[in-house]
Design an enzyme around this catalytic site. Structure first.
Site, PDB file in Angstrom:
ATOM      1  CE  LYS A 101      -4.099  -2.410   0.686  1.00 20.63           C
ATOM      2  NZ  LYS A 101      -3.620  -3.631   0.811  1.00 20.63           N
TER       3      LYS A 101
HETATM    4  C1  LIG Z   1      -4.010  -4.705   0.457  1.00 19.59           C
HETATM    5  C2  LIG Z   1      -3.463  -5.997   0.152  1.00 19.59           C
HETATM    6  C3  LIG Z   1      -3.737  -6.991  -0.612  1.00 19.59           C
HETATM    7  C4  LIG Z   1      -4.740  -6.854  -1.499  1.00 19.59           C
HETATM    8  O1  LIG Z   1      -4.522  -5.922  -2.409  1.00 19.59           O
HETATM    9  P1  LIG Z   1      -5.914  -5.391  -3.371  1.00 19.59           P
HETATM   10  O2  LIG Z   1      -5.521  -4.408  -4.061  1.00 19.59           O
HETATM   11  O3  LIG Z   1      -7.038  -5.067  -2.389  1.00 19.59           O
HETATM   12  O4  LIG Z   1      -6.340  -6.526  -4.061  1.00 19.59           O
HETATM   13  C5  LIG Z   1      -2.692  -7.963  -0.558  1.00 19.59           C
HETATM   14  N1  LIG Z   1      -1.643  -8.155   0.202  1.00 19.59           N
HETATM   15  C6  LIG Z   1      -1.605  -7.460   1.150  1.00 19.59           C
HETATM   16  C7  LIG Z   1      -0.339  -7.288   1.891  1.00 19.59           C
HETATM   17  C8  LIG Z   1      -2.134  -6.187   1.138  1.00 19.59           C
HETATM   18  O5  LIG Z   1      -1.986  -5.204   2.042  1.00 19.59           O
END
Ligand SMILES: *Cc1c(COP(=O)(O)O)cnc(C)c1O
Length: 498
Positions: free
Chosen positions: A113
Site C-alpha cells: 500500500k
Molecule cells: C491490500 C493488500 C492486498 C490486496 O490488494 P488489493 O489491491 O486490495 O487486491 C494483498 N496483500 C497485502 C499485504 C495487502 O496489504
C-alpha cells in the site's frame, strides 16, 4: 485521441479532470472513476528500460494525470519515492525458483500500500490547490490492516487535511494494530470498529453517499475524500511498478524485450491486479493475470463462473488484507469488459447490494480469458511458505504465499513455461507468527513483538527499520465505535454539532 478525462462507472456522461476525480475519490452516483480511454505506451522499450523508477513513474502517470503540469507531477513523485524506501529500485525484483518476486514492501509500513499511499497525499494537495478549493479535506478510510497505516503515514501532518481511519476489531494482526495506534500527527485519528472489514468498508461507503451528512460537513467547511483503493490517485501509481518489474526482469537477463510474462497477484479489493490489467492494456506484454485469493474465494468463483455471489461465510485468515467479500475495484473491470456499459454496471452493482449476487454477460465473460483465478487454503498457504523457505531460503509473508501456492496450481494445470512475476505484497515481519509457525518454529508463549526478534535471529534477516522497537512506542490513538455510531465519532472529531 481526445484528451483523457474521468467518468463514473455508473454514468459516463459527466467528464471530470484528473484533479477533480482525485479530490472526489468516489463519484456521487456511487460509481468509481475510470479513464475515458487507457493510454498506450508507444515508446521504444529499449529506451524505457533504462529509466529510473521516478522517471518511469512520470512517464506513466503523465499519461493519466493530464491536467497536472510536468513540474507539479515531478514534485509529487520526488516527495513520494525518496529515502522512505529502502532500495533505489523502490520495488526490487528478487528471483527464486525461477520466479521474479516483485517486492513491493520496502516502504514506510512494510506493505505494498505504501507504493500508492506515499504519493496520494501529494497528488491530493496539488489537485486541491489547482482547483482552488478552500475546504479542509477529510480523508475517510476503512482498512483491513495495511491501508490504514500506510495512509496515516502518508498523510501525517499534511496541511489542510485530516485523516480518519476505521479498522475492524476482528481481522487485523497485532502488529498492524500497533502500527496504527502508535501513529503520530495532529491530524490523524484511528478508530476501532466493532465487526469485520466489510462492515467498516460498507459503513464508510454509506457515509460517502449520505447527502445530508455531506451537506453538514460542507456547512462546516469540510469535504470528504478517500484514500481507499477506489481513489484513482491510488490505482494509477500502481501501474508503474509492473512496467518497472518487466524492465528489471529484462535487465537481469530473465526475458527479452517484447516477451510476454505472467503476473500473479494476491488479491483482495482487486486494486493491485486491476493495475496489472491497465498495464497490459497500455501495452505491457502480459500473458496471464493470475488472481490469487485465500479461503475467501469469491473472486475465484467469479472468474470461473461469471457469477459474483457474496452470500457466503466470511473467514478470518492469516492473510487478513485479502479477507474481503466485496472487491470494490472489480466494478472498474466490469466497466471495461462491458464496452463501457455504465447502465449495465449500475444494474449489476444494484443487484449486488440488493440481492448479494450478479451475473455477467457471455461477451463479458469472454473478455476474462486472460485471467486465471485460484485460491489457497490456510494449510496450502503454510506449505507454500515452508517450501520457499526450505528449498530456496526465501521467506515470504502469508499474502505472497497465497500467490505462490496458486501459481504452483496453475503450473500443474497448464505446464505454462512463460516467465512469471509474483507481486510480493508484505514483509514477513508483518505477519511473524503465521510465517514462523509455517516454517515449524515454535511460537507458543511468545507475543508478536518478541517474534520479530525470533524471526530476525532464526532466519538471519535484518529487522526493517520501521518495525524496530514498535512495542515500546507510545500509544496515541484509543477511539472505538460500533457500526451505528461512525457518524457521531466523525462529528466529534471535527467538532460538528447537529
Ligand atoms: C491490500 C493488500 C492486498 C490486496 O490488494 P488489493 O489491491 O486490495 O487486491 C494483498 N496483500 C497485502 C499485504 C495487502 O496489504
Amino acid at each position: 485521441m481526445e484528451k483523457l478525462h474521468y467518468v463514473s462507472t455508473r454514468n459516463k456522461k459527466n467528464a471530470l479532470s484528473s484533479c477533480e476525480a482525485i479530490v472526489s475519490g468516489i463519484s456521487k452516483d456511487g460509481g468509481l472513476f475510470v479513464p475515458t480511454h487507457i493510454p498506450k505506451v508507444n515508446n521504444d522499450f529499449n529506451e524505457l528500460c533504462k529509466l529510473s523508477y521516478k522517471d518511469l513513474a512520470f512517464y506513466i502517470m503523465k499519461k493519466f494525470f493530464t491536467d497536472f503540469e510536468d513540474k507539479e507531477l515531478q514534485n509529487c513523485i520526488n516527495k513520494a519515492y525518496d529515502s522512505k524506501f529502502d532500495f533505489k529500485e523502490i520495488a526490487p525484483i528478487s528471483i527464486h525458483n525461477n520466479i521474479g518476486f516483485l517486492e513491493l514492501y520496502h516502504g514506510a509500513t512494510l506493505a505494498f500500500k505504501d507504493m500508492a499511499l506515499s504519493i496520494l497525499p501529494h497528488l491530493l494537495t496539488t489537485a486541491s490547490k489547482k482547483l482552488s478549493l478552500d475546504k479542509e479535506i477529510v480523508i475517510l478510510t476503512a482498512t483491513s490492516g495495511d491501508t490504514g497505516k500506510a495512509a496515516l503515514a502518508g498523510f501525517q501532518d499534511v496541511d489542510k487535511i485530516k485523516i480518519i481511519v476505521f479498522y475492524p476489531k476482528n481481522g487485523v494482526s497485532e502488529i498492524q494494530k500497533r502500527q496504527m495506534i502508535t501513529q503520530n500527527g495532529s491530524n490523524t485519528y484511528v478508530i476501532n470498529i466493532e465487526g469485520n472489514f466489510d462492515d467498516a468498508q460498507n459503513g464508510v461507503k454509506e457515509i460517502f453517499n449520505d447527502k445530508k451528512f455531506n451537506e453538514l460537513l460542507n456547512e462546516n467547511n469540510y469535504t470528504f475524500s478517500s484514500a481507499n483503493s477506489i481513489n484513482i490517485g491510488r490505482l494509477i501509481p500502481q501501474i508503474v511498478y509492473y512496467f518497472s518489474a518487466y524492465f528489471q526482469m529484462y535487465n537481469k537477463n530473465q526475458i527479452n524485450l517484447g516477451e510476454k510474462i505472467n503476473v500473479v497477484v494476491p488479491t483482495g479489493n482487486f486494486g493491485n491486479i486491476l493495475a496489472t490489467y491497465y498495464a497490459k492494456e497500455m501495452g505491457l506484454p502480459v500473458n496471464k493475470l493470475i488472481c490469487a485469493s485465500n479461503k475467501n474465494n469469491v473472486l475465484f468463483d467469479f472468474i470461473n463462473t461469471g457469477v459474483y455471489d457474496k452470500r457466503r461465510k466470511f473467514y478470518v485468515t492469516m492473510s487478513p488484507s485479502m479477507d474481503i467479500l466485496v472487491s470494490s475495484n472489480l466494478e472498474r473491470l466490469l466497466y471495461h469488459i462491458s464496452d463501457e456499459n455504465d447502465k449495465l454496471v449500475s444494474e449489476m452493482m444494484n443487484a449486488l447490494s440488493k440481492d448479494g449476487i450478479y451475473c455477467i454477460t457471455d461477451s463479458m465473460k469472454e473478455k476474462l480469458v486472460d485471467f486465471y483465478g485460484g485460491y489457497a487454503s490456510e494449510e496450502k498457504t503454510k506449505i507454500a511458505i515452508n517450501e520457499l523457505y526450505t528449498n530456496y531460503d526465501y521467506l515470504v509473508d502469508t499474502h505472497t504465499a497465497v500467490a505462490y501456492s496458486v501459481y504452483q496450481d496453475y503450473l500443474k494445470e497448464t505446464h505454462d513455461k512463460t516467465k512469471t512475476i509474483i507481486a510480493s505484497t508484505a514483509s514477513p515481519f508483518k505477519f511473524t507468527r503465521s510465517v514462523l509457525e509455517s516454517i515449524k518454529i515454535n511460537c507458543t508463549n511468545m507475543n508478536d513483538f518478541e517474534l520479530i526478534n525470533i524471526m530476525s535471529d532464526k532466519c538471519e534477516l535484518t529487522i526493517p527499520k520501521n518495525i524496530k522497537n514498535i512495542e515500546t512506542k507510545t500509544i496515541t490513538q484509543n477511539l472505538s465505535c460500533t457500526k451505528d455510531s461512525m457518524r457521531q465519532v466523525i462529528k466529534n472529531i471535527l467538532n460538528i454539532r447537529g
